[in-house]
Design a protein around this motif. Structure first.
Motif, PDB file in Angstrom:
ATOM      1  N   ASN A  57       0.690  -1.110   0.053  1.00 11.36           N
ATOM      2  CA  ASN A  57      -0.250   0.074  -0.083  1.00 11.36           C
ATOM      3  C   ASN A  57       0.805   1.249   0.050  1.00 11.36           C
ATOM      4  N   GLY A 108      -9.940  -5.468   9.202  1.00 14.75           N
ATOM      5  CA  GLY A 108     -10.051  -4.424   8.446  1.00 14.75           C
ATOM      6  C   GLY A 108      -9.795  -4.244   7.028  1.00 14.75           C
ATOM      7  N   THR A 109      -9.278  -3.675   6.327  1.00  7.21           N
ATOM      8  CA  THR A 109      -9.264  -4.075   4.757  1.00  7.21           C
ATOM      9  C   THR A 109      -8.995  -5.487   4.494  1.00  7.21           C
ATOM     10  N   GLY A 110      -7.950  -5.967   5.133  1.00  2.33           N
ATOM     11  CA  GLY A 110      -7.523  -7.381   4.983  1.00  2.33           C
ATOM     12  C   GLY A 110      -7.949  -7.938   6.669  1.00  2.33           C
ATOM     13  N   ASN A 145      -6.054 -10.695  -3.614  1.00  5.90           N
ATOM     14  CA  ASN A 145      -5.007  -9.649  -4.298  1.00  5.90           C
ATOM     15  C   ASN A 145      -3.605 -10.302  -4.221  1.00  5.90           C
ATOM     16  N   GLU A 153      -9.775 -13.713   3.608  1.00  2.00           N
ATOM     17  CA  GLU A 153      -9.678 -12.266   3.794  1.00  2.00           C
ATOM     18  C   GLU A 153     -10.716 -11.628   2.550  1.00  2.00           C
ATOM     19  N   THR A 154     -10.708 -12.447   1.419  1.00  3.23           N
ATOM     20  CA  THR A 154     -11.612 -11.996   0.658  1.00  3.23           C
ATOM     21  C   THR A 154     -13.148 -11.933   1.014  1.00  3.23           C
ATOM     22  N   SER A 157     -13.382  -9.432   5.926  1.00  2.23           N
ATOM     23  CA  SER A 157     -12.584  -8.432   5.867  1.00  2.23           C
ATOM     24  C   SER A 157     -13.840  -7.262   5.535  1.00  2.23           C
ATOM     25  N   ALA A 158     -13.297  -5.909   5.839  1.00  4.16           N
ATOM     26  CA  ALA A 158     -14.480  -4.867   5.504  1.00  4.16           C
ATOM     27  C   ALA A 158     -14.574  -4.918   3.896  1.00  4.16           C
ATOM     28  N   THR A 159     -13.613  -5.213   3.170  1.00 10.21           N
ATOM     29  CA  THR A 159     -13.525  -5.347   1.801  1.00 10.21           C
ATOM     30  C   THR A 159     -14.463  -6.497   1.299  1.00 10.21           C
ATOM     31  N   ARG A 163     -17.907  -6.847  -0.525  1.00 15.10           N
ATOM     32  CA  ARG A 163     -18.345  -7.789  -1.522  1.00 15.10           C
ATOM     33  C   ARG A 163     -19.280  -8.531  -1.629  1.00 15.10           C
ATOM     34  N   THR A 189     -20.289  -0.195   1.511  1.00 15.19           N
ATOM     35  CA  THR A 189     -19.260  -0.420   2.316  1.00 15.19           C
ATOM     36  C   THR A 189     -19.741  -1.243   3.515  1.00 15.19           C
TER      37      THR A 189
END
Length: 288
Positions: A57, A108-110, A145, A153-154, A157-159, A163, A189
């Motif tokens: 990142n 989180g993001t992951g 990713n 984590e796909t 996670s928040a992402t 999804r 989100t």
């Protein structure tokens, strides 16, 4: 402060140094009053060498961060992976205080975890321990990713929560959340899902339950291996509260031998978004 990644590595390091000087001035009358500085960095870290090995990142690879900051500030600098210092903060001064063996998870993001045992961060071989998000799961259809298929984590996670919600809307889900984002499901989100769940939206609650159960299943592999006294769950997505953490704990306990289940404590993080900051400071103190 905004990281300012596009300004380049040296600009980011200078921004960090400036923030340290500002905090030191307010807390101790200047940098001379500071014993050491702790910095949490995402990605792969070599804490012994003080090197940020890979921070995707930030666009960093093999950046000698500790040496650069030490030269700039004139005090010892110690760096660690940011999730490890987050969990260290919770272990020493947050929800895990008073327990010898603390496993912490951040959603989180992951998704990542860390193990703090007898006041020390467990790094494992090449200091890679804790990558909970990259446990592959046969029932997860997405490519991560990182390039692997089915990484936890796909979804966890928040992402991943966002999804799942977008997919549900595209597949014709009903309810207030779906109605709000019917024309733009990609805009959902994790916070939207959490808020909809708090209002009783069935689609949102189903997503949070599924996410929690997947995490509980993964933790059921971790607990028998490490035998922590407590599992602490933090990160932004954990703010969904019992709608996510309840299914997680029930799934976890249902998959454990009674000997593990009887002694295990499960709690949300106590320090919120300050856990990383507290952990960085405590980590530096422990090394200075």
């Amino acid at each position: 402060r905004s990281t300012g990644v596009r300004e380049g590595t040296e600009a980011v390091i200078e921004r960090i140094a400036g923030m340290v000087e500002e905090a030191a001035t307010k807390a101790a009358g200047g940098i001379a009053g500071i014993a050491a500085v702790g910095v949490g960095i995402p990605g792969l870290v070599d804490p012994a060498g003080g090197i940020s090995r890979l921070a995707v990142n930030l666009g960093w690879r093999d950046v000698p961060l500790a040496a650069k900051l030490r030269e700039r500030l004139g005090v010892p600098v110690f760096i660690e992976n940011d999730v490890k210092t987050y969990v260290f903060g919770e272990a020493v001064s947050g929800a895990g205080a008073g327990y010898r063996h603390v496993f912490g998870v951040t959603i989180g993001t992951g998704l990542a975890g860390a193990f703090v045992t007898d006041g020390a961060i467990f790094g494992g071989g090449d200091h890679l321990a804790g990558e909970l998000g990259h446990i592959p799961h046969a029932r997860i259809p997405y490519t991560c990713n990182c390039g692997m298929a089915g990484c936890l984590e796909t979804l966890v996670s928040a992402t991943g929560i966002a999804r799942q919600a977008a997919d549900a809307v595209r597949q014709g889900a009903a309810g207030a959340l779906a109605d709000k984002f019917r024309e733009r499901p990609e805009a959902i989100t994790a916070k939207d899902v959490s808020e909809a769940g708090a209002e009783g939206d069935e689609t949102a609650l189903a997503i949070l339950e599924h996410t929690g159960r997947l995490l509980g299943e993964a933790l059921a592999y971790v607990v028998p291996v490490l035998s922590p006294d407590i599992v602490v769950v933090g990160g932004g997505a954990a703010q969904a509260g019992d709608a996510l953490l309840g299914p997680m704990e029930r799934e976890l306990r249902s998959r454990l031998l009674q000997a593990f289940a009887d002694r295990l404590v499960v709690r949300p993080g106590a320090l919120g978004s300050d856990a990383g900051i507290v952990g960085n400071a405590l980590y530096a103190k422990s090394k200075a």
